[in-house]
Design a protein around this motif. Structure first.
Motif, PDB file in Angstrom:
ATOM      1  N   ARG A  81       0.863  -1.177   0.000  1.00  0.00           N
ATOM      2  CA  ARG A  81       0.000   0.000   0.000  1.00  0.00           C
ATOM      3  C   ARG A  81       0.903   1.233   0.000  1.00  0.00           C
ATOM      4  O   ARG A  81       2.059   1.166   0.390  1.00  0.00           O
ATOM      5  CB  ARG A  81      -0.878   0.026   1.254  1.00  0.00           C
ATOM      6  CG  ARG A  81      -1.762  -1.185   1.410  1.00  0.00           C
ATOM      7  CD  ARG A  81      -3.025  -1.025   0.590  1.00  0.00           C
ATOM      8  NE  ARG A  81      -3.944  -2.104   0.932  1.00  0.00           N
ATOM      9  CZ  ARG A  81      -4.355  -2.980   0.047  1.00  0.00           C
ATOM     10  NH1 ARG A  81      -3.949  -2.920  -1.196  1.00  0.00           N
ATOM     11  NH2 ARG A  81      -5.210  -3.913   0.392  1.00  0.00           N
ATOM     12  N   PRO A  82       0.365   2.381  -0.413  1.00  0.00           N
ATOM     13  CA  PRO A  82       1.174   3.604  -0.361  1.00  0.00           C
ATOM     14  C   PRO A  82       1.681   3.858   1.068  1.00  0.00           C
ATOM     15  O   PRO A  82       0.978   3.631   2.038  1.00  0.00           O
ATOM     16  CB  PRO A  82       0.194   4.687  -0.806  1.00  0.00           C
ATOM     17  CG  PRO A  82      -0.801   3.961  -1.664  1.00  0.00           C
ATOM     18  CD  PRO A  82      -0.941   2.607  -1.041  1.00  0.00           C
ATOM     19  N   GLY A  83       2.918   4.313   1.167  1.00  0.00           N
ATOM     20  CA  GLY A  83       3.526   4.585   2.460  1.00  0.00           C
ATOM     21  C   GLY A  83       4.696   3.662   2.762  1.00  0.00           C
ATOM     22  O   GLY A  83       5.533   3.972   3.604  1.00  0.00           O
ATOM     23  N   THR A  84       4.743   2.532   2.079  1.00  0.00           N
ATOM     24  CA  THR A  84       5.845   1.588   2.298  1.00  0.00           C
ATOM     25  C   THR A  84       7.150   2.155   1.751  1.00  0.00           C
ATOM     26  O   THR A  84       8.218   1.932   2.331  1.00  0.00           O
ATOM     27  CB  THR A  84       5.524   0.239   1.643  1.00  0.00           C
ATOM     28  OG1 THR A  84       4.319  -0.276   2.217  1.00  0.00           O
ATOM     29  CG2 THR A  84       6.632  -0.763   1.852  1.00  0.00           C
ATOM     30  N   GLN A  85       7.063   2.900   0.674  1.00  0.00           N
ATOM     31  CA  GLN A  85       8.271   3.407   0.010  1.00  0.00           C
ATOM     32  C   GLN A  85       9.125   4.281   0.920  1.00  0.00           C
ATOM     33  O   GLN A  85      10.348   4.252   0.840  1.00  0.00           O
ATOM     34  CB  GLN A  85       7.905   4.202  -1.247  1.00  0.00           C
ATOM     35  CG  GLN A  85       7.333   3.367  -2.333  1.00  0.00           C
ATOM     36  CD  GLN A  85       8.340   2.399  -2.914  1.00  0.00           C
ATOM     37  OE1 GLN A  85       9.400   2.146  -2.366  1.00  0.00           O
ATOM     38  NE2 GLN A  85       8.009   1.832  -4.044  1.00  0.00           N
ATOM     39  N   ARG A  86       8.490   5.053   1.771  1.00  0.00           N
ATOM     40  CA  ARG A  86       9.277   5.954   2.626  1.00  0.00           C
ATOM     41  C   ARG A  86      10.215   5.176   3.536  1.00  0.00           C
ATOM     42  O   ARG A  86      11.310   5.647   3.843  1.00  0.00           O
ATOM     43  CB  ARG A  86       8.377   6.868   3.429  1.00  0.00           C
ATOM     44  CG  ARG A  86       7.728   6.213   4.630  1.00  0.00           C
ATOM     45  CD  ARG A  86       6.897   7.188   5.384  1.00  0.00           C
ATOM     46  NE  ARG A  86       5.697   7.365   4.608  1.00  0.00           N
ATOM     47  CZ  ARG A  86       4.495   7.510   5.123  1.00  0.00           C
ATOM     48  NH1 ARG A  86       4.340   7.549   6.414  1.00  0.00           N
ATOM     49  NH2 ARG A  86       3.447   7.641   4.366  1.00  0.00           N
ATOM     50  N   TRP A  87       9.823   3.971   3.961  1.00  0.00           N
ATOM     51  CA  TRP A  87      10.683   3.172   4.831  1.00  0.00           C
ATOM     52  C   TRP A  87      11.830   2.549   4.044  1.00  0.00           C
ATOM     53  O   TRP A  87      12.946   2.439   4.551  1.00  0.00           O
ATOM     54  CB  TRP A  87       9.862   2.117   5.563  1.00  0.00           C
ATOM     55  CG  TRP A  87       8.799   2.748   6.395  1.00  0.00           C
ATOM     56  CD1 TRP A  87       7.455   2.687   6.196  1.00  0.00           C
ATOM     57  CD2 TRP A  87       8.988   3.583   7.530  1.00  0.00           C
ATOM     58  NE1 TRP A  87       6.801   3.430   7.139  1.00  0.00           N
ATOM     59  CE2 TRP A  87       7.726   3.988   7.976  1.00  0.00           C
ATOM     60  CE3 TRP A  87      10.110   4.027   8.215  1.00  0.00           C
ATOM     61  CZ2 TRP A  87       7.548   4.816   9.082  1.00  0.00           C
ATOM     62  CZ3 TRP A  87       9.931   4.840   9.319  1.00  0.00           C
ATOM     63  CH2 TRP A  87       8.667   5.231   9.735  1.00  0.00           C
ATOM     64  N   VAL A  88      11.557   2.163   2.824  1.00  0.00           N
ATOM     65  CA  VAL A  88      12.630   1.628   1.972  1.00  0.00           C
ATOM     66  C   VAL A  88      13.631   2.744   1.649  1.00  0.00           C
ATOM     67  O   VAL A  88      14.847   2.523   1.666  1.00  0.00           O
ATOM     68  CB  VAL A  88      12.053   1.010   0.682  1.00  0.00           C
ATOM     69  CG1 VAL A  88      13.160   0.533  -0.234  1.00  0.00           C
ATOM     70  CG2 VAL A  88      11.111  -0.142   1.016  1.00  0.00           C
ATOM     71  N   ILE A  89      13.131   3.933   1.400  1.00  0.00           N
ATOM     72  CA  ILE A  89      14.003   5.079   1.130  1.00  0.00           C
ATOM     73  C   ILE A  89      14.823   5.424   2.375  1.00  0.00           C
ATOM     74  O   ILE A  89      16.005   5.764   2.273  1.00  0.00           O
ATOM     75  CB  ILE A  89      13.176   6.278   0.632  1.00  0.00           C
ATOM     76  CG1 ILE A  89      12.622   5.971  -0.767  1.00  0.00           C
ATOM     77  CG2 ILE A  89      14.008   7.557   0.622  1.00  0.00           C
ATOM     78  CD1 ILE A  89      11.590   6.964  -1.262  1.00  0.00           C
ATOM     79  N   ALA A  90      14.219   5.313   3.557  1.00  0.00           N
ATOM     80  CA  ALA A  90      14.962   5.580   4.798  1.00  0.00           C
ATOM     81  C   ALA A  90      16.109   4.586   4.967  1.00  0.00           C
ATOM     82  O   ALA A  90      17.221   4.969   5.358  1.00  0.00           O
ATOM     83  CB  ALA A  90      14.022   5.514   6.000  1.00  0.00           C
ATOM     84  N   THR A 147      14.865  -3.315  -4.695  1.00  0.00           N
ATOM     85  CA  THR A 147      13.720  -3.548  -3.819  1.00  0.00           C
ATOM     86  C   THR A 147      12.733  -2.395  -3.902  1.00  0.00           C
ATOM     87  O   THR A 147      11.515  -2.606  -3.959  1.00  0.00           O
ATOM     88  CB  THR A 147      14.204  -3.730  -2.362  1.00  0.00           C
ATOM     89  OG1 THR A 147      15.138  -4.811  -2.317  1.00  0.00           O
ATOM     90  CG2 THR A 147      13.058  -4.008  -1.428  1.00  0.00           C
ATOM     91  N   HIS A 148      13.247  -1.190  -3.940  1.00  0.00           N
ATOM     92  CA  HIS A 148      12.394  -0.003  -4.052  1.00  0.00           C
ATOM     93  C   HIS A 148      11.551  -0.071  -5.330  1.00  0.00           C
ATOM     94  O   HIS A 148      10.345   0.163  -5.292  1.00  0.00           O
ATOM     95  CB  HIS A 148      13.279   1.232  -4.028  1.00  0.00           C
ATOM     96  CG  HIS A 148      12.586   2.539  -4.261  1.00  0.00           C
ATOM     97  ND1 HIS A 148      11.240   2.699  -4.299  1.00  0.00           N
ATOM     98  CD2 HIS A 148      13.076   3.781  -4.473  1.00  0.00           C
ATOM     99  CE1 HIS A 148      10.925   3.957  -4.518  1.00  0.00           C
ATOM    100  NE2 HIS A 148      12.033   4.625  -4.636  1.00  0.00           N
ATOM    101  N   ARG A 149      12.197  -0.400  -6.434  1.00  0.00           N
ATOM    102  CA  ARG A 149      11.476  -0.478  -7.713  1.00  0.00           C
ATOM    103  C   ARG A 149      10.437  -1.599  -7.695  1.00  0.00           C
ATOM    104  O   ARG A 149       9.324  -1.423  -8.194  1.00  0.00           O
ATOM    105  CB  ARG A 149      12.457  -0.696  -8.859  1.00  0.00           C
ATOM    106  CG  ARG A 149      13.420   0.451  -9.097  1.00  0.00           C
ATOM    107  CD  ARG A 149      12.752   1.700  -9.576  1.00  0.00           C
ATOM    108  NE  ARG A 149      12.156   1.447 -10.869  1.00  0.00           N
ATOM    109  CZ  ARG A 149      11.146   2.141 -11.392  1.00  0.00           C
ATOM    110  NH1 ARG A 149      10.640   3.144 -10.738  1.00  0.00           N
ATOM    111  NH2 ARG A 149      10.662   1.840 -12.565  1.00  0.00           N
ATOM    112  N   LEU A 150      10.788  -2.752  -7.126  1.00  0.00           N
ATOM    113  CA  LEU A 150       9.839  -3.866  -7.078  1.00  0.00           C
ATOM    114  C   LEU A 150       8.634  -3.533  -6.200  1.00  0.00           C
ATOM    115  O   LEU A 150       7.485  -3.816  -6.576  1.00  0.00           O
ATOM    116  CB  LEU A 150      10.530  -5.132  -6.554  1.00  0.00           C
ATOM    117  CG  LEU A 150      11.538  -5.777  -7.503  1.00  0.00           C
ATOM    118  CD1 LEU A 150      12.274  -6.899  -6.786  1.00  0.00           C
ATOM    119  CD2 LEU A 150      10.855  -6.292  -8.758  1.00  0.00           C
TER     120      LEU A 150
END
Length: 165
Positions: A81-90, A147-150
């Motif tokens: 769901r939206p919001g997961t990306q910020r943790w991968v970016i962190a 991982t970010h892209r996937l």
């Protein structure tokens, strides 16, 4: 995700963060003081190297905290769901900062060097370890990017599927 697995992962992550805090507050300053006491030529290097070590551990702690958030999202069933990306970016930012610290130490050893108490190839070992650490950091950044892209594509697919249903 099984509740026992989630609890164990949470305990390991919290334990890692707590161990990092202990290392930052007790272990690293104690080792730095002991080294300066045994070899006074280390005195000018103590504070910058201690700051770099503490910063490196802080990067690991940020990564662990972001990993815990990802584990929590997986447990709750909201991973894609939206919001997961910020943790991968962190995690990527923390790994990038740690890689820059390691690369800076490698460059410092390459061009300036640190005096060693005896010529037992200690500086060569530090130089090789920091060089390999820099390479491992770059490799981890590559894994985080993939991982970010996937996750981005899976989140887009899940959002589209939710719109259809």
């Amino acid at each position: 995700m099984n509740r026992i697995v989630f609890t164990m992962l949470t305990l390991l992550i919290v334990g890692g963060i707590a161990l990092g805090l202990f290392a930052q507050m007790v272990i690293l300053p104690g080792i730095a003081a002991d080294e300066v006491r045994h070899f006074p030529a280390y005195e000018p290097y103590r504070v910058p190297l201690l700051a770099a070590g503490i910063s490196f551990i802080a990067c690991a702690q940020v990564s662990l905290a972001a990993l815990w958030a990802l584990v929590f999202r997986a447990q709750a069933g909201i991973f894609f769901r939206p919001g997961t990306q910020r943790w991968v970016i962190a995690i990527g930012a923390a790994i990038g900062a740690a890689t820059l610290l390691t690369g800076g130490f490698f460059l410092y050893l390459t061009f300036v060097g640190i005096p060693m108490p005896d010529e037992d190839m200690g500086e060569l070992g530090l130089w090789m370890a920091s060089g390999m650490g820099s390479l491992v950091g770059v490799a981890l950044l590559g894994v985080v990017f993939v991982t970010h892209r996937l996750i981005e594509r899976a989140t887009d697919a899940q959002t589209e599927l939710d719109g259809v249903l």
